[in-house]
Scaffold this motif. Structure first.
Motif, PDB file in Angstrom:
ATOM      1  N   ALA A   1       0.827  -1.212   0.000  1.00  0.00           N
ATOM      2  CA  ALA A   1       0.000   0.000   0.000  1.00  0.00           C
ATOM      3  C   ALA A   1       0.862   1.263   0.000  1.00  0.00           C
ATOM      4  O   ALA A   1       0.465   2.285  -0.571  1.00  0.00           O
ATOM      5  CB  ALA A   1      -0.943  -0.015   1.196  1.00  0.00           C
ATOM      6  N   LEU A   2       2.030   1.214   0.604  1.00  0.00           N
ATOM      7  CA  LEU A   2       2.944   2.359   0.555  1.00  0.00           C
ATOM      8  C   LEU A   2       3.278   2.717  -0.889  1.00  0.00           C
ATOM      9  O   LEU A   2       3.290   3.893  -1.262  1.00  0.00           O
ATOM     10  CB  LEU A   2       4.243   2.050   1.303  1.00  0.00           C
ATOM     11  N   ILE A   3       3.540   1.709  -1.668  1.00  0.00           N
ATOM     12  CA  ILE A   3       3.894   1.941  -3.073  1.00  0.00           C
ATOM     13  C   ILE A   3       2.711   2.528  -3.826  1.00  0.00           C
ATOM     14  O   ILE A   3       2.855   3.494  -4.574  1.00  0.00           O
ATOM     15  CB  ILE A   3       4.376   0.628  -3.730  1.00  0.00           C
ATOM     16  N   VAL A   4       1.537   1.974  -3.610  1.00  0.00           N
ATOM     17  CA  VAL A   4       0.354   2.376  -4.373  1.00  0.00           C
ATOM     18  C   VAL A   4      -0.185   3.733  -3.925  1.00  0.00           C
ATOM     19  O   VAL A   4      -0.503   4.586  -4.753  1.00  0.00           O
ATOM     20  CB  VAL A   4      -0.741   1.290  -4.280  1.00  0.00           C
ATOM     21  N   PHE A   5      -0.287   3.961  -2.632  1.00  0.00           N
ATOM     22  CA  PHE A   5      -0.966   5.161  -2.126  1.00  0.00           C
ATOM     23  C   PHE A   5      -0.036   6.307  -1.714  1.00  0.00           C
ATOM     24  O   PHE A   5      -0.449   7.461  -1.692  1.00  0.00           O
ATOM     25  CB  PHE A   5      -1.843   4.814  -0.915  1.00  0.00           C
ATOM     26  N   ILE A   6       1.192   6.003  -1.333  1.00  0.00           N
ATOM     27  CA  ILE A   6       2.042   7.009  -0.703  1.00  0.00           C
ATOM     28  C   ILE A   6       3.211   7.457  -1.581  1.00  0.00           C
ATOM     29  O   ILE A   6       3.670   8.595  -1.472  1.00  0.00           O
ATOM     30  CB  ILE A   6       2.584   6.486   0.653  1.00  0.00           C
ATOM     31  N   ARG A   7       3.688   6.620  -2.441  1.00  0.00           N
ATOM     32  CA  ARG A   7       4.899   6.902  -3.230  1.00  0.00           C
ATOM     33  C   ARG A   7       4.844   8.267  -3.917  1.00  0.00           C
ATOM     34  O   ARG A   7       5.747   9.086  -3.769  1.00  0.00           O
ATOM     35  CB  ARG A   7       5.093   5.787  -4.252  1.00  0.00           C
ATOM     36  N   ASP A   8       3.799   8.526  -4.677  1.00  0.00           N
ATOM     37  CA  ASP A   8       3.701   9.798  -5.402  1.00  0.00           C
ATOM     38  C   ASP A   8       3.499  10.976  -4.461  1.00  0.00           C
ATOM     39  O   ASP A   8       4.011  12.067  -4.711  1.00  0.00           O
ATOM     40  CB  ASP A   8       2.566   9.740  -6.433  1.00  0.00           C
ATOM     41  N   LYS A   9       2.768  10.767  -3.380  1.00  0.00           N
ATOM     42  CA  LYS A   9       2.567  11.846  -2.399  1.00  0.00           C
ATOM     43  C   LYS A   9       3.901  12.234  -1.755  1.00  0.00           C
ATOM     44  O   LYS A   9       4.157  13.408  -1.516  1.00  0.00           O
ATOM     45  CB  LYS A   9       1.570  11.413  -1.322  1.00  0.00           C
ATOM     46  N   LEU A  10       4.733  11.246  -1.476  1.00  0.00           N
ATOM     47  CA  LEU A  10       6.057  11.533  -0.918  1.00  0.00           C
ATOM     48  C   LEU A  10       6.890  12.349  -1.894  1.00  0.00           C
ATOM     49  O   LEU A  10       7.523  13.330  -1.495  1.00  0.00           O
ATOM     50  CB  LEU A  10       6.797  10.230  -0.604  1.00  0.00           C
ATOM     51  N   ALA A  11       6.895  11.930  -3.148  1.00  0.00           N
ATOM     52  CA  ALA A  11       7.683  12.657  -4.149  1.00  0.00           C
ATOM     53  C   ALA A  11       7.216  14.109  -4.242  1.00  0.00           C
ATOM     54  O   ALA A  11       8.034  15.030  -4.280  1.00  0.00           O
ATOM     55  CB  ALA A  11       7.590  11.971  -5.509  1.00  0.00           C
ATOM     56  N   LYS A  12       5.905  14.314  -4.230  1.00  0.00           N
ATOM     57  CA  LYS A  12       5.357  15.674  -4.309  1.00  0.00           C
ATOM     58  C   LYS A  12       5.750  16.487  -3.071  1.00  0.00           C
ATOM     59  O   LYS A  12       6.163  17.636  -3.163  1.00  0.00           O
ATOM     60  CB  LYS A  12       3.838  15.618  -4.444  1.00  0.00           C
ATOM     61  N   ASN A  13       5.627  15.877  -1.895  1.00  0.00           N
ATOM     62  CA  ASN A  13       5.962  16.557  -0.647  1.00  0.00           C
ATOM     63  C   ASN A  13       7.450  16.898  -0.584  1.00  0.00           C
ATOM     64  O   ASN A  13       7.834  17.984  -0.140  1.00  0.00           O
ATOM     65  CB  ASN A  13       5.550  15.684   0.540  1.00  0.00           C
ATOM     66  N   ILE A  14       8.272  15.976  -1.027  1.00  0.00           N
ATOM     67  CA  ILE A  14       9.716  16.212  -1.032  1.00  0.00           C
ATOM     68  C   ILE A  14      10.045  17.354  -1.996  1.00  0.00           C
ATOM     69  O   ILE A  14      10.857  18.223  -1.689  1.00  0.00           O
ATOM     70  CB  ILE A  14      10.478  14.916  -1.397  1.00  0.00           C
ATOM     71  N   LEU A  15       9.380  17.378  -3.133  1.00  0.00           N
ATOM     72  CA  LEU A  15       9.587  18.457  -4.097  1.00  0.00           C
ATOM     73  C   LEU A  15       9.224  19.809  -3.479  1.00  0.00           C
ATOM     74  O   LEU A  15       9.972  20.781  -3.599  1.00  0.00           O
ATOM     75  CB  LEU A  15       8.756  18.223  -5.359  1.00  0.00           C
ATOM     76  N   GLU A  16       8.092  19.857  -2.786  1.00  0.00           N
ATOM     77  CA  GLU A  16       7.682  21.105  -2.135  1.00  0.00           C
ATOM     78  C   GLU A  16       8.710  21.546  -1.101  1.00  0.00           C
ATOM     79  O   GLU A  16       9.022  22.727  -0.983  1.00  0.00           O
ATOM     80  CB  GLU A  16       6.297  20.944  -1.505  1.00  0.00           C
ATOM     81  N   ASP A  17       9.250  20.583  -0.350  1.00  0.00           N
ATOM     82  CA  ASP A  17      10.284  20.908   0.632  1.00  0.00           C
ATOM     83  C   ASP A  17      11.511  21.511  -0.044  1.00  0.00           C
ATOM     84  O   ASP A  17      12.072  22.492   0.441  1.00  0.00           O
ATOM     85  CB  ASP A  17      10.704  19.671   1.422  1.00  0.00           C
TER      86      ASP A  17
END
Length: 175
Positions: free
Chosen positions: A95-111
């Protein structure tokens, strides 16, 4: 880095998990999310203490992993998903791969944009964070149940550092 085969496997598994009710949709509840978050923070504090006091490499690995497991489930629950009791660690990993992976990339980009740092391959960083959960899940299982495995302090330190980075990034998704 997560390869395409692993990502495809996770997507297929998550579809099956919904059918088998291993993941269900559920309205987020602040109390449950906070309980997961507190369990994550407490587990990380325990891991850090055990490591600093050099008490048990095994339990540094186990409690570091569980801190990651709890924060991941806090994020899932905040998104309206609940992982069931059966094979919950594997379900969480997929589920981390499916639901969280892209959200992490977006959040890291914002940081990085906020900090005005030079851009880097954000998918690699988000993949590394998600892979660290899977590494720790497998390591925790191997070291917890395989009596022939020799646990080294360096592996425990790696587990603790992975957990700190993973928790830091996922906690930001909770706000």
């Amino acid at each position: 880095m997560l390869d395409e085969e692993r990502i495809k496997e996770a997507n297929n598994n998550v579809k099956r998990y919904f059918k088998e009710k291993l993941i269900i949709r559920r309205d987020p509840e602040t109390d449950i999310i906070n309980t997961f978050r507190i369990n994550s923070e407490d587990s990380l504090k325990v891991a850090d203490y055990i490591f600093r006091e050099n008490l048990s490499s095994l339990w540094v690995i186990v409690t570091s992993y569980y801190s990651m497991y709890y924060i991941a489930n806090a994020v899932f629950f905040s998104l309206g998903y609940k992982v069931g009791d059966r094979i919950s660690h594997k379900v969480t990993s997929d589920a981390l791969i499916v639901f969280i992976r892209d959200k992490l990339a977006k959040n890291i980009l914002e940081d990085y944009e906020t900090a005005k740092r030079e851009a880097m391959d954000l998918n690699n960083l988000s993949d590394e964070l998600i892979e660290s959960f899977d590494y720790e899940r497998k390591k925790r299982s191997a070291f917890q149940y395989d009596m022939n495995t020799v646990v080294k302090r360096t592996k425990a330190g790696t587990s603790l550092e992975r957990a700190k980075q993973f928790n830091f990034q996922l906690a930001k998704l909770l706000g």
